[in-house]
Design a protein around this motif. Structure first.
Motif, mmCIF file in Angstrom:
data_model
loop_
_atom_site.group_PDB
_atom_site.id
_atom_site.type_symbol
_atom_site.label_atom_id
_atom_site.label_comp_id
_atom_site.label_asym_id
_atom_site.label_seq_id
_atom_site.Cartn_x
_atom_site.Cartn_y
_atom_site.Cartn_z
ATOM 1 N N LEU A 1 0.810 -1.196 0.064
ATOM 2 C CA LEU A 1 0.153 -0.096 0.237
ATOM 3 C C LEU A 1 0.788 1.272 0.018
ATOM 4 O O LEU A 1 1.861 1.352 0.829
ATOM 5 C CB LEU A 1 -0.937 0.178 1.277
ATOM 6 N N ILE A 2 0.415 2.271 -0.693
ATOM 7 C CA ILE A 2 1.029 3.523 -0.710
ATOM 8 C C ILE A 2 0.131 4.271 0.244
ATOM 9 O O ILE A 2 -1.103 4.510 -0.236
ATOM 10 C CB ILE A 2 1.148 4.170 -2.028
ATOM 11 N N GLY A 3 0.870 4.866 1.102
ATOM 12 C CA GLY A 3 0.191 5.903 2.240
ATOM 13 C C GLY A 3 -0.011 7.144 1.650
ATOM 14 O O GLY A 3 0.819 7.957 1.569
ATOM 15 N N ALA A 4 -1.269 7.563 1.214
ATOM 16 C CA ALA A 4 -1.232 9.138 0.809
ATOM 17 C C ALA A 4 -1.272 10.041 1.740
ATOM 18 O O ALA A 4 -0.774 11.155 1.446
ATOM 19 C CB ALA A 4 -2.849 9.011 -0.038
ATOM 20 N N ALA A 5 -1.885 9.625 2.929
ATOM 21 C CA ALA A 5 -1.642 10.492 4.069
ATOM 22 C C ALA A 5 -2.168 12.099 3.804
ATOM 23 O O ALA A 5 -3.271 12.264 3.092
ATOM 24 C CB ALA A 5 -0.309 10.570 4.614
ATOM 25 N N ASN A 6 -1.143 12.956 4.079
ATOM 26 C CA ASN A 6 -1.516 14.360 3.563
ATOM 27 C C ASN A 6 -0.798 14.993 2.351
ATOM 28 O O ASN A 6 -0.717 15.960 2.158
ATOM 29 C CB ASN A 6 -1.185 15.312 4.657
ATOM 30 N N ALA A 7 -0.439 13.935 1.656
ATOM 31 C CA ALA A 7 0.420 14.481 0.288
ATOM 32 C C ALA A 7 -0.171 14.935 -0.589
ATOM 33 O O ALA A 7 -1.556 14.621 -0.976
ATOM 34 C CB ALA A 7 1.222 13.020 0.126
ATOM 35 N N PRO A 8 0.156 15.931 -1.277
ATOM 36 C CA PRO A 8 -0.426 16.562 -2.414
ATOM 37 C C PRO A 8 -0.836 15.592 -3.559
ATOM 38 O O PRO A 8 -0.056 14.318 -3.668
ATOM 39 C CB PRO A 8 0.553 17.726 -2.862
ATOM 40 N N VAL A 9 -1.671 15.855 -4.453
ATOM 41 C CA VAL A 9 -2.240 14.913 -5.570
ATOM 42 C C VAL A 9 -1.048 14.471 -6.432
ATOM 43 O O VAL A 9 -1.202 13.367 -6.670
ATOM 44 C CB VAL A 9 -3.417 15.677 -6.322
ATOM 45 N N ASP A 10 -0.217 15.264 -6.691
ATOM 46 C CA ASP A 10 0.768 15.214 -7.678
ATOM 47 C C ASP A 10 1.762 14.019 -7.249
ATOM 48 O O ASP A 10 2.250 13.274 -7.881
ATOM 49 C CB ASP A 10 1.475 16.235 -8.330
ATOM 50 N N VAL A 11 1.953 14.439 -5.832
ATOM 51 C CA VAL A 11 2.818 13.249 -5.161
ATOM 52 C C VAL A 11 2.394 11.981 -5.150
ATOM 53 O O VAL A 11 2.977 10.797 -5.429
ATOM 54 C CB VAL A 11 3.241 13.715 -3.730
ATOM 55 N N VAL A 12 1.005 11.767 -5.019
ATOM 56 C CA VAL A 12 0.432 10.472 -4.895
ATOM 57 C C VAL A 12 0.552 9.765 -6.350
ATOM 58 O O VAL A 12 0.671 8.459 -6.444
ATOM 59 C CB VAL A 12 -0.970 10.575 -4.329
ATOM 60 N N ARG A 13 0.247 10.704 -7.304
ATOM 61 C CA ARG A 13 0.085 10.216 -8.562
ATOM 62 C C ARG A 13 1.667 9.448 -9.113
ATOM 63 O O ARG A 13 1.648 8.239 -9.501
ATOM 64 C CB ARG A 13 -0.188 11.301 -9.764
ATOM 65 N N MET A 14 2.430 10.269 -8.766
ATOM 66 C CA MET A 14 3.892 10.065 -8.827
ATOM 67 C C MET A 14 4.365 8.670 -8.178
ATOM 68 O O MET A 14 5.174 7.990 -8.855
ATOM 69 C CB MET A 14 4.886 11.181 -8.637
#
Length: 307
Positions: free
Chosen positions: A40-53
């Motif tokens: 699992l990738i933890g999205a947490a409070n990361a910005p959208v572009d970071v999660v996509r990357m």
């Protein structure tokens, strides 16, 4: 060891890696999936572009299925809920909120939806709204926790719903895995032990602190705010608990912990950082690869369960 969860997620072993903020990035998620579990990738409070990357980088490492954990309190939650559809993620787990408003969109896209729950009532509600499985998380877990233990919560959730139940909290070895299987869980979500995986891109000081932890070394802060967090005790937790006892405001307490998890995971600050870890930390004594961790747990559990 086949269960409804291995069939649901298309994985070899019923082990899911926790979606830990700052820890659960593409390297760890891909390594767990390559080893036969579900990363699992933890999205947490990361910005959208970071999660996509992060999603795209994981796909470059493995063609095995992996998912994204979405923290619903994140200011970016709505956008990330759409990104997992656009990027073709196979499953999402959710925490810190209710995912109902996104579930139709995810289900239409063929994404498996697995909310993390801390009560029987929420587990039943998630089943009614179409969840494919739930993670019953006990208060032994690291990070944000509920009030019930895994031992008490898990069998009650298993009895209450027909969908598969995944156990989280207090599982760190074959014995713990065998125990949750006996309680009716069809998979385990494991966090703290994967923090010390060789593929986990976290500061060495964080790993060493977990490996050196004793059974009594975790502490829960934030009970007065309604957002309790379990982490390893240090100067920050002592000061936080002192302020709580003195009746500090929510804003004052939040300011104190701002950026503190990153301090621990990235900078290795074991004094003022938030060193999130579950109570199982006292059982973890070495760094291993994700494959070694999974094989050790599954092979040991097979023997204990007589499989």
């Amino acid at each position: 060891m086949k269960t409804r969860v291995t069939e649901l997620l298309g994985i070899e072993y019923p082990i899911i890696q926790g979606g830990m903020a700052w820890v659960a990035e593409h390297n760890l998620a891909a390594a767990v999936s390559k080893a036969g579990g579900f990363g699992l990738i933890g999205a947490a409070n990361a910005p959208v572009d970071v999660v996509r990357m992060e999603i795209r980088k994981a796909k470059e490492i493995t063609d095995k299925p992996f998912g994204v954990n979405i923290m619903l309190l994140s200011p970016y939650a709505e956008d990330i809920a759409r990104i997992v559809v656009e990027e073709g993620v196979s499953a999402v787990t959710t925490g810190a909120g209710n995912p109902e408003k996104y579930m139709d969109m995810w289900k239409t896209a063929g994404i498996k939806v697995i909310p993390v729950v801390a009560s029987v009532a929420l587990a039943r509600r998630m089943e009614r709204y179409g969840a494919d499985a739930v993670v019953a998380e006990g208060c032994e877990s690291g990070g944000h926790i509920g009030e019930q233990t895994t031992m008490t919560l898990l069998p009650q959730v298993v009895d209450a719903v027909k969908i598969p139940v995944i156990a989280a909290g207090g599982v760190g070895d074959a014995r713990g895995f065998a125990a949750i299987r006996m309680l009716g869980a069809e998979a385990a979500q494991i966090g703290t032990r994967f923090v010390v995986a060789k593929e986990a891109v976290v500061h060495e000081a964080y790993k060493k602190r977990i490996i050196s932890a004793k059974d009594i070394d975790t502490e829960v802060t934030g009970r007065t705010t309604g957002h309790p967090v379990r982490s390893l005790r240090n100067k920050m937790t002592r000061e936080y608990l002192k302020l709580e006892k003195e009746g500090a405001s929510f804003e004052e307490l939040e300011y104190m912990t701002l950026g503190s998890l990153r301090k621990a995971v990235v900078d290795g600050d074991m004094i003022d950082g938030t060193v999130m870890a579950g109570q199982i930390a006292g059982l973890i004594k070495k760094e291993q690869s994700c494959s070694e961790i999974i094989q050790e747990i599954i092979n040991g559990a097979d023997k204990l369960l007589g499989i």
